[in-house]
Design a protein around this motif. Structure first.
Motif, PDB file in Angstrom:
ATOM      1  N   LEU A  70     -44.647 -88.145 -70.865  1.00 22.10           N
ATOM      2  CA  LEU A  70     -45.942 -88.820 -70.835  1.00 22.10           C
ATOM      3  C   LEU A  70     -46.015 -89.846 -71.958  1.00 22.10           C
ATOM      4  CD1 LEU A  70     -48.117 -85.634 -70.264  1.00 22.10           C
ATOM      5  CD2 LEU A  70     -47.619 -87.404 -68.571  1.00 22.10           C
ATOM      6  N   ARG A  71     -46.764 -90.884 -71.706  1.00 18.88           N
ATOM      7  CA  ARG A  71     -46.931 -91.949 -72.687  1.00 18.88           C
ATOM      8  C   ARG A  71     -48.421 -92.065 -72.991  1.00 18.88           C
ATOM      9  NH1 ARG A  71     -48.353 -97.007 -71.602  1.00 18.88           N
ATOM     10  NH2 ARG A  71     -48.082 -96.717 -69.360  1.00 18.88           N
ATOM     11  N   TRP A  72     -48.763 -92.147 -74.285  1.00 18.13           N
ATOM     12  CA  TRP A  72     -50.156 -92.283 -74.672  1.00 18.13           C
ATOM     13  C   TRP A  72     -50.594 -93.722 -74.441  1.00 18.13           C
ATOM     14  CZ3 TRP A  72     -54.319 -89.593 -75.424  1.00 18.13           C
ATOM     15  CH2 TRP A  72     -55.409 -90.145 -76.123  1.00 18.13           C
ATOM     16  N   ASP A  73     -51.627 -93.884 -73.649  1.00 20.11           N
ATOM     17  CA  ASP A  73     -52.153 -95.226 -73.388  1.00 20.11           C
ATOM     18  C   ASP A  73     -53.462 -95.357 -74.160  1.00 20.11           C
ATOM     19  OD1 ASP A  73     -53.663 -97.393 -72.276  1.00 20.11           O
ATOM     20  OD2 ASP A  73     -52.266 -97.407 -70.575  1.00 20.11           O
ATOM     21  N   GLU A  74     -53.412 -96.154 -75.228  1.00 21.70           N
ATOM     22  CA  GLU A  74     -54.560 -96.273 -76.123  1.00 21.70           C
ATOM     23  C   GLU A  74     -55.775 -96.837 -75.388  1.00 21.70           C
ATOM     24  OE1 GLU A  74     -54.105 -95.135 -79.389  1.00 21.70           O
ATOM     25  OE2 GLU A  74     -56.304 -95.237 -79.387  1.00 21.70           O
ATOM     26  N   SER A  75     -55.518 -97.795 -74.490  1.00 19.68           N
ATOM     27  CA  SER A  75     -56.670 -98.423 -73.821  1.00 19.68           C
ATOM     28  C   SER A  75     -57.359 -97.448 -72.877  1.00 19.68           C
ATOM     29  CB  SER A  75     -56.215 -99.676 -73.069  1.00 19.68           C
ATOM     30  OG  SER A  75     -55.361 -99.301 -72.022  1.00 19.68           O
ATOM     31  N   LEU A  76     -56.583 -96.522 -72.271  1.00 15.72           N
ATOM     32  CA  LEU A  76     -57.194 -95.529 -71.384  1.00 15.72           C
ATOM     33  C   LEU A  76     -57.644 -94.297 -72.167  1.00 15.72           C
ATOM     34  CD1 LEU A  76     -54.666 -95.530 -68.385  1.00 15.72           C
ATOM     35  CD2 LEU A  76     -56.834 -96.740 -68.544  1.00 15.72           C
ATOM     36  N   GLY A  77     -57.093 -94.148 -73.381  1.00 15.50           N
ATOM     37  CA  GLY A  77     -57.369 -92.935 -74.141  1.00 15.50           C
ATOM     38  C   GLY A  77     -56.837 -91.725 -73.411  1.00 15.50           C
ATOM     39  N   ALA A  78     -55.677 -91.872 -72.813  1.00 15.28           N
ATOM     40  CA  ALA A  78     -55.140 -90.778 -72.000  1.00 15.28           C
ATOM     41  C   ALA A  78     -53.626 -90.862 -71.967  1.00 15.28           C
ATOM     42  CB  ALA A  78     -55.687 -90.858 -70.576  1.00 15.28           C
ATOM     43  N   TYR A  79     -53.017 -89.728 -71.671  1.00 16.92           N
ATOM     44  CA  TYR A  79     -51.583 -89.696 -71.417  1.00 16.92           C
ATOM     45  C   TYR A  79     -51.342 -90.099 -69.968  1.00 16.92           C
ATOM     46  CZ  TYR A  79     -50.298 -87.512 -75.827  1.00 16.92           C
ATOM     47  OH  TYR A  79     -50.058 -87.268 -77.149  1.00 16.92           O
ATOM     48  N   VAL A  80     -50.370 -90.995 -69.780  1.00 16.31           N
ATOM     49  CA  VAL A  80     -50.028 -91.425 -68.428  1.00 16.31           C
ATOM     50  C   VAL A  80     -48.535 -91.153 -68.201  1.00 16.31           C
ATOM     51  CG1 VAL A  80     -51.839 -93.171 -68.275  1.00 16.31           C
ATOM     52  CG2 VAL A  80     -49.596 -93.793 -69.215  1.00 16.31           C
ATOM     53  N   PRO A  81     -48.122 -91.037 -66.943  1.00 23.06           N
ATOM     54  CA  PRO A  81     -46.717 -90.741 -66.639  1.00 23.06           C
ATOM     55  C   PRO A  81     -45.785 -91.807 -67.206  1.00 23.06           C
ATOM     56  CG  PRO A  81     -48.079 -90.497 -64.691  1.00 23.06           C
ATOM     57  CD  PRO A  81     -48.949 -91.104 -65.735  1.00 23.06           C
ATOM     58  N   ASP A  82     -44.640 -91.343 -67.736  1.00 23.39           N
ATOM     59  CA  ASP A  82     -43.687 -92.298 -68.288  1.00 23.39           C
ATOM     60  C   ASP A  82     -42.333 -92.186 -67.570  1.00 23.39           C
ATOM     61  OD1 ASP A  82     -42.668 -94.254 -69.911  1.00 23.39           O
ATOM     62  OD2 ASP A  82     -42.329 -92.949 -71.634  1.00 23.39           O
ATOM     63  N   LYS A  83     -41.467 -91.267 -68.012  1.00 20.47           N
ATOM     64  CA  LYS A  83     -40.117 -91.207 -67.433  1.00 20.47           C
ATOM     65  C   LYS A  83     -39.883 -89.849 -66.765  1.00 20.47           C
ATOM     66  CE  LYS A  83     -37.815 -94.245 -70.775  1.00 20.47           C
ATOM     67  NZ  LYS A  83     -38.755 -94.197 -71.937  1.00 20.47           N
ATOM     68  N   THR A  84     -39.002 -89.860 -65.762  1.00 21.16           N
ATOM     69  CA  THR A  84     -38.668 -88.613 -65.082  1.00 21.16           C
ATOM     70  C   THR A  84     -37.220 -88.639 -64.621  1.00 21.16           C
ATOM     71  OG1 THR A  84     -39.135 -87.220 -63.169  1.00 21.16           O
ATOM     72  CG2 THR A  84     -39.556 -89.557 -62.902  1.00 21.16           C
ATOM     73  N   HIS A  85     -36.632 -87.444 -64.488  1.00 20.96           N
ATOM     74  CA  HIS A  85     -35.275 -87.320 -63.945  1.00 20.96           C
ATOM     75  C   HIS A  85     -35.308 -87.188 -62.430  1.00 20.96           C
ATOM     76  CE1 HIS A  85     -33.592 -86.788 -67.911  1.00 20.96           C
ATOM     77  NE2 HIS A  85     -34.572 -85.961 -68.160  1.00 20.96           N
ATOM     78  N   GLU A  86     -36.476 -86.986 -61.898  1.00 17.38           N
ATOM     79  CA  GLU A  86     -36.602 -86.729 -60.470  1.00 17.38           C
ATOM     80  C   GLU A  86     -36.881 -88.033 -59.725  1.00 17.38           C
ATOM     81  OE1 GLU A  86     -36.245 -83.775 -59.127  1.00 17.38           O
ATOM     82  OE2 GLU A  86     -36.593 -82.320 -60.727  1.00 17.38           O
ATOM     83  N   ASN A  87     -36.661 -87.985 -58.413  1.00 21.24           N
ATOM     84  CA  ASN A  87     -37.075 -89.107 -57.571  1.00 21.24           C
ATOM     85  C   ASN A  87     -38.562 -88.878 -57.273  1.00 21.24           C
ATOM     86  OD1 ASN A  87     -37.232 -91.296 -55.938  1.00 21.24           O
ATOM     87  ND2 ASN A  87     -35.941 -90.475 -54.303  1.00 21.24           N
ATOM     88  N   LEU A  88     -39.352 -89.267 -58.253  1.00 11.92           N
ATOM     89  CA  LEU A  88     -40.757 -88.887 -58.305  1.00 11.92           C
ATOM     90  C   LEU A  88     -41.533 -90.052 -58.878  1.00 11.92           C
ATOM     91  CD1 LEU A  88     -42.832 -86.443 -58.389  1.00 11.92           C
ATOM     92  CD2 LEU A  88     -42.049 -86.047 -60.704  1.00 11.92           C
ATOM     93  N   ARG A  89     -42.672 -90.366 -58.283  1.00  8.71           N
ATOM     94  CA  ARG A  89     -43.505 -91.409 -58.886  1.00  8.71           C
ATOM     95  C   ARG A  89     -44.975 -91.076 -58.674  1.00  8.71           C
ATOM     96  NH1 ARG A  89     -44.787 -95.474 -54.665  1.00  8.71           N
ATOM     97  NH2 ARG A  89     -43.680 -94.784 -52.811  1.00  8.71           N
TER      98      ARG A  89
END
Lengths: 95, 954, 179
Positions: free
Chosen positions: B424-443
């Motif tokens: 997860l990546r912290w997005d300061e503008s959203l004030g929330a953690y958002v998805p970042d990187k994955t090993h899976e074929n997942l989005r």
């Protein structure tokens, strides 16, 4: 449940068909009597237990029945490759 | 009484009424209502009592994020489900729902006294208060705490429902059927692959269900999806968890939404889905705001009020105040105003707000308070008003209202992303953690990825307040009753990691898994610690996403189908004879065959006497069997077993002892050489699969040059043991082609021929010490041959015997049972089986270990016999043994009893035991302390009967 | 505030009541039946040519392929399912293993358009991709089976004898759930 590519069946199969077999490439000595107590202890009990790339054995028990080797990342559980028993150890990624 | 049904609007079917009950009172709603919307429409605001303080609580959310309104639905005996979220319970005729965690009623909860004493129940109070005295925990504290604090009651009777389960495969799995999920499914389906689209709600649509402008599009998309052969749409289906390589487990609720009369078939279905690609479109959950009184019934999420109004046609109050730090609160307020819900004021902590929002609100006659915060809420069972103040600290102004809507911004629903170890990546503008990187074929797509169109706002749920943090009653985690000040206290007491803070305060635990509390908790900890959120860490979301019944997890594995019960082909015969069974591994085996009123002791004594005096018949079919075939068969066995095999002649048998490479006994059995290149191995019943796997391991990976192959034949052969002095006479009339005489067919020999017209491998072996044969016949003929032998045996007074008698007879002879008299630390010498180790063999599996220092050291535990001084005293298996019974406690234990029986043959008890230095203690008296008394016994050799073995050679 | 006295089911006792049916069962477009009496062999050889010499017939070389009642299950393993009264030579002294396992397993047959659904209820393989005429060893829940797709809608399932009762009843449960 993992999907594991069996190098004999040449397809990815569900983990429940397999049995894990511990670290790979630990060959039983041809003549154990020549081993010192320390060497024998090493062979019996000492394993590398790495964080990351791990060479390990699996058996496709409920499939083709064959033991084979794999390189799995112990952090991500991602399999880098699988290869037949007796084939040379896969040293580095892509080699 | 403040909520009410709007004159029109919503997706409910206003022509169809549904009658149900809540807390015993008759209620009604429309088809399409949830329990929450139907009750809100009736003016109900109070839905539950909180976990710890028993504070009155109402509805917070309109979906699975609801932490407060947990209800129990009772669908009859064994069909009571606690902890269901009222907004996620569809109503049906006859629904019986009750609130939880209150006594005796919701309105008058006597335990709410906890709330008045809440100063004494801060974070960690369980750990601090109830430590001592230790004994009081079990008897006093725990029962009381369990009564006061807790979720719903567990069902106490058997679940009569059935559950279905399946595997499913698709190229694309889409989780969440809101606009983003539907778009992803349509796009994937157009490529021709198999698509599965799942959604936890009653119908697809997600957020669009609360937006009438999208309903036409939704209907069209829904029709398009159902028309496609390659698309499976599953509603009422919750993706519980994401596991390795896009293995997603989901549970479909098949009948809980139906009235009892209409509910047929399985209750739930477990979907085990393997997908090429997984698209997460699980949306986002609105964040509550943290302020004094934010848990009074009537304070809820703005998005929830919007959903109740636009999807269900229910206003949550007659006069609403919105407390926002985010644009979405203004939009929701305007949407509510448009359908006739009275918004009195919008309070927003921000001073700068998009002018078009403010203008639209003013045009709608809504009072606007930029820069203000709610500082307290009036009312206990329902909201009566709020106090607001400029920047939270200015002079308080009172606003009258009956509901408060919180708009604290949004948190992407990344639970499944996190299950998949996606970062997860912290997005300061959203004030929330958002998805970042994955090993899976997942989005992630849509709001789940942080890509929403709700506008922007402040990040941070804690509102400024006139009171200091440690005095406030502002809640962060509603379900677990965690206040902002509890997090402050945890930090003050030295907890720094969010993982520790979580466990100390219980923030984000239990069935809720932090859906509304996680981010607020993090940000408050960050503020108290004066460190950025990203340095505090993030707790782990774990499956299940929402609570899940055990029933679905089991699928068909219930009752009779729980697990396979393996039965031999002779089992039915034993059942007809009234056998009493025991389970051995997955097998059930006849333990003894009582006659008349015999108990086990009497039956076993009779069976033992019959075998020793005439003949007994025993079903040994469950023994593991392996056929070893190939030119190198003898060489292979020679390397596997401790004793020599190459010299064994065809037609002969040998007892084989199998060690692990560590030198300890792991299996044994008698095996026969049928031909130079063919052996018939036997293993223990429980060890069959393990031994075969071990042998395959050596064969494939160490000695792959050997031309020999292993085939399991356990189930090929039924095995009938005929044991006793009359054994030969019993089988003689049935056998053809085999000379049964002592000279032609000596002990430990094998012959192939026919019995009762069926091919047989006839072993002359004995596990009883008597003359004995083991008749192997193909399993399909086993029952027939058994009956023929039984009929012949009747002429000689034969008895059928079970495993208990088998155990006694072998113990009288000192034969071990691997796993009972050994425990994985016993060498051949420890077990007195040194004779079975080939001294001249250069190597076999385990040989090198037998010369390790610890293995040859003196004082190892050795198998001995024990004879109690009182011959009628039968020791307990597993009992500990001491040398000196008068030593102080804790005593030094020198071994334990492994086998112990009353021997009818000897008229006394016998036992085997593993005792330190046992063979040097012959004749010594040892002691076995038991509750109330100590039993003494003499150490003897473990051989109690016919030591010279003369009976074998009858 | 749970009450005491929770009832515990006696699982093993109820499992003993399961029976292996002899007559076909039909439900939800699926027919479950017992396969006819069979002769079964497990064949092993490092070199298939040696085995072919012993048997006097061809064996399939690719794992999963079948040919006239012989399925290739592993790189050195074949499984034979043939009608009654068929005896194979043992190849004494040669580097092969021929073992009669006729009694070890029973054959169950699932037929009909819903058969794939029933099998998929407990088999984790993507069976839609197992072509007609292919066979594989795998599992149905916790039980090892050999699944042999004999026609588009006809699946022959080999299972060890003592597991057959459970499997028969598990199939029926899945057939009822598919209604």
């Amino acid at each position: 449940m993992l999907l594991i590519h069996c190098p004999y069946c040449e397809e990815a199969r569900p983990e429940v068909e397999f049995v894990y077999g511990g670290e790979a490439h630990i060959a039983r000595p041809l003549d154990p009597s020549t081993y010192s107590d320390e060497q024998w202890e090493e062979f019996l009990y000492i394993r590398s237990n790495p964080r990351g790339r791990h060479h390990e054995r699996w058996r496709h028990s409920h499939g083709c029945g064959r033991f084979f080797n794999a390189v799995r990342d112990t952090v991500t559980d991602v399999f880098e490759t699988t290869y037949k028993a007796g084939e040379a150890k896969v040293k580095e990624l892509g080699k | 009484m403040s909520g009410f049904r709007l004159a029109d609007g919503g997706r409910v079917d206003r022509r169809t009424k549904r009658n149900f009950s809540f807390d015993g009172k008759a209620q009604w709603g429309y088809a399409g209502d949830s329990l929450a919307s139907a009750l809100l429409a009736q003016g109900q605001m109070l839905f539950g009592r909180s976990f710890k303080y028993h504070r009155p609580r109402g509805i917070l959310g309109a979906g699975v994020e609801e932490p407060n309104a947990l209800v129990t639905v009772d669908r009859g005996p064994g069909r009571m489900t606690p902890n269901l979220r009222a907004p996620s319970v569809p109503i049906y005729d006859g629904l019986v729902a009750t609130s939880q965690n209150r006594f005796p009623t919701l309105k008058t909860d006597l335990i709410a006294v906890n709330n008045m004493l809440s100063a004494f129940f801060p974070a960690g109070f369980y750990n601090k208060t109830f430590m001592w005295p230790r004994a009081a925990w079990e008897k006093v504290y725990e029962p009381i705490i369990r009564r006061l604090a807790g979720l719903g009651d567990s069902p106490t009777t058997r679940d009569p429902d059935h559950y279905d389960a399946t595997y499913a495969h698709c190229e694309t799995l889409v989780v969440g059927a809101g606009p983003a999920g539907i778009a992803a499914a349509l796009e994937a389906a157009a490529n021709g692959g198999r698509v599965i689209l799942i959604d936890e709600q009653e119908e697809i649509g997600g957020g669009a269900l609360a937006d009438p402008a999208q309903w036409a599009w939704l209907a069209e998309a829904s029709a398009k999806l159902s028309a496609m052969d390659n698309v499976t749409v599953l509603v009422r289906t919750t993706a519980i968890g994401h596991y390795h390589q896009n293995f997603v487990v989901a549970a479909e609720r098949l009948s809980d939404h139906l009235s009892l009369a209409d509910a047929e078939g399985p209750r739930e279905k477990l979907w085990r889905i393997r997908a090429g690609e997984v698209v997460l479109a699980m949306g986002a959950i609105e964040r509550p705001l943290v302020f004094e009184g934010n848990d009074v019934p009537g304070v809820m999420l703005a998005s929830a009020a919007r959903t109740f109004a636009l999807r269900y046609g229910v206003a949550v109050g007659r006069k609403l105040v919105v407390m926002a730090v985010h644009d979405s609160g203004w939009r929701d307020a305007l949407a509510l105003h448009k359908v006739g819900v009275n918004i009195a004021a919008i309070v927003d902590l921000r001073r700068e707000i998009a002018p078009e929002l403010v203008e639209a609100a003013r045009n709608a006659g809504i009072a606007c308070y930029p820069g203000y915060a709610v500082t307290s809420v009036t009312g206990s069972l329902a909201v009566k008003g709020v106090t607001i103040a400029l920047a939270g600290v200015g002079k308080g102004e009172k606003l009258e209202c009956d509901a408060v809507l919180m708009a604290g911004g949004w948190t992407p629903t990344v639970h499944l992303w996190s299950h998949a170890k996606g970062t997860l990546r912290w997005d300061e503008s959203l004030g929330a953690y958002v998805p970042d990187k994955t090993h899976e074929n997942l989005r992630c797509v849509g709001a789940c990825a942080g890509a929403w169109d709700f506008g922007s706002g402040l990040a941070g749920g804690l509102l400024p307040a006139p009171k200091p943090l440690h005095e406030s009653k502002a809640f962060v985690d509603f379900q677990n009753d965690v206040k902002a000040r509890d997090i402050g206290l945890a930090v003050q007491e030295g907890f720094r990691s969010i993982e520790h803070i979580k466990r100390y305060t219980t923030n984000g635990m239990a069935t809720d898994q932090g859906k509304t509390s996680n981010l607020n908790g993090l940000q408050i900890a960050s503020g108290v610690l004066h460190r950025p959120v990203t340095e505090i860490g993030l707790t782990t979301f774990r499956p299940p996403y929402t609570p899940q019944s055990f029933g679905a997890m089991l699928g068909h594995h219930k009752e009779a189908l729980f697990q396979p019960l393996r039965k031999s082909v002779i089992d039915d015969w034993a059942a007809d004879q009234g056998a009493v069974y025991e389970n051995v591994a997955q097998w059930r085996r006849a333990r003894y065959f009582p006659q008349g009123s015999e108990d086990m002791d009497a039956a076993v004594a009779r069976e033992c006497r019959t075998v020793r005096s005439s003949v007994g018949i025993f079903d040994a079919s469950t023994l593991g069997k392996i056929e070893v075939v190939g030119p190198d068969a003898a060489e292979f066995l020679n390397r596997m077993y401790t004793n020599p095999w190459k010299s064994l002649e065809p037609g002969r048998c040998r007892y084989g002892l199998l060690l692990g490479e560590h030198g300890f006994i792991i299996d044994d059995g008698v095996s026969a050489r049928l031909a130079p290149d063919r052996f018939h191995l036997t293993t223990t019943t429980g060890g069959a699969a393990r031994v075969l796997n071990m042998m395959e391991d050596y064969l494939q990976t160490e000695w792959s040059d050997l031309d020999v192959w292993l085939t399991s034949t356990t189930e090929q052969w039924a095995v009938i043991a005929v044991q006793g002095p009359k054994a030969r006479e019993v089988i003689a009339p049935l056998v053809e082609g085999i000379d049964l005489s002592g000279q032609a067919f000596p002990h430990r020999a094998v012959r192939e021929g026919q019995i009762w017209g069926v091919e047989t491998r006839l072993f002359r072996v004995s596990f009883t010490g008597e003359l004995g044969f083991e008749v192997n016949v193909p399993a399909q003929h086993g029952r027939m041959v058994w009956e023929a032998i039984w009929a012949e045996g009747q002429k000689h007074g034969a008895a059928a015997y079970g495993t208990e008698t088998m155990h006694v007879l072998r113990a009288e002879k000192g034969f071990i049972i691997v796993g009972q008299d050994t425990d994985g630390t016993v060498t051949p010498d420890d077990a007195g089986l040194g004779w079975a180790v080939g001294k001249k063999k250069p190597d076999f599996v385990g040989k090198r270990s037998l010369s390790r220092p610890d293995i040859v050291a003196a004082g190892r535990k050795q198998l001995v016999g024990l004879l109690t001084h009182d011959p009628q005293a039968v020791l307990e298996e597993g009992a500990q043994i001491v040398a000196d019974p008068n030593q102080p406690v804790p005593m030094t234990m020198i071994g334990h009893v492994t086998s112990s029986y009353h021997s009818a043959t000897l008229g006394r008890s016998i036992a085997m035991a593993l005792v330190a230095g046992g063979r040097d203690r012959m004749g010594e008296t040892l002691h076995i302390p038991m509750p109330g008394s100590t039993i003494s016994a003499k150490v003897v050799m473990p051989m109690f009967y016919d030591a010279e073995g003369s009976r074998l050679n009858g | 505030m749970a009450e005491t006295g929770v009832e515990i089911a006696e699982i093993a006792v109820s499992a003993a009541e399961l029976k292996l049916g002899t007559e076909p069962v039909e439900c939800a477009g699926v027919r479950l039946s017992r396969a006819e009496g069979k002769v079964r062999y497990s064949l092993r050889a490092r070199d298939p040519a040696v085995l072919e010499g012993v048997l006097g017939r061809q064996v399939p070389k690719k794992i999963g392929d079948t040919d006239a009642g012989i399925a290739c299950l592993g790189p050195d393993e074949w499984y034979v399912v043939l009608p009654d009264n068929f005896d194979l030579p043992r190849g004494e002294g040669l580097p092969v293993s021929v073992v009669d396992v006729s009694s070890r397993a029973l054959g169950l047959v699932l037929e009909g358009p819903g058969a794939l659904t029933v099998l998929s209820s407990g088999c984790p393989l993507d069976l839609a991709k197992l072509g007609v005429g292919r066979a594989t060893r795998t599992v149905f829940e916790t039980v090892e089976v050999v699944i042999w797709r004999q026609a588009e809608d006809r699946w022959h399932v080999e299972v060890w004898r003592s597991f057959a009762t459970w499997l028969w009843n598990a199939f029926i449960a899945a057939m009822h759930a598919a209604k």
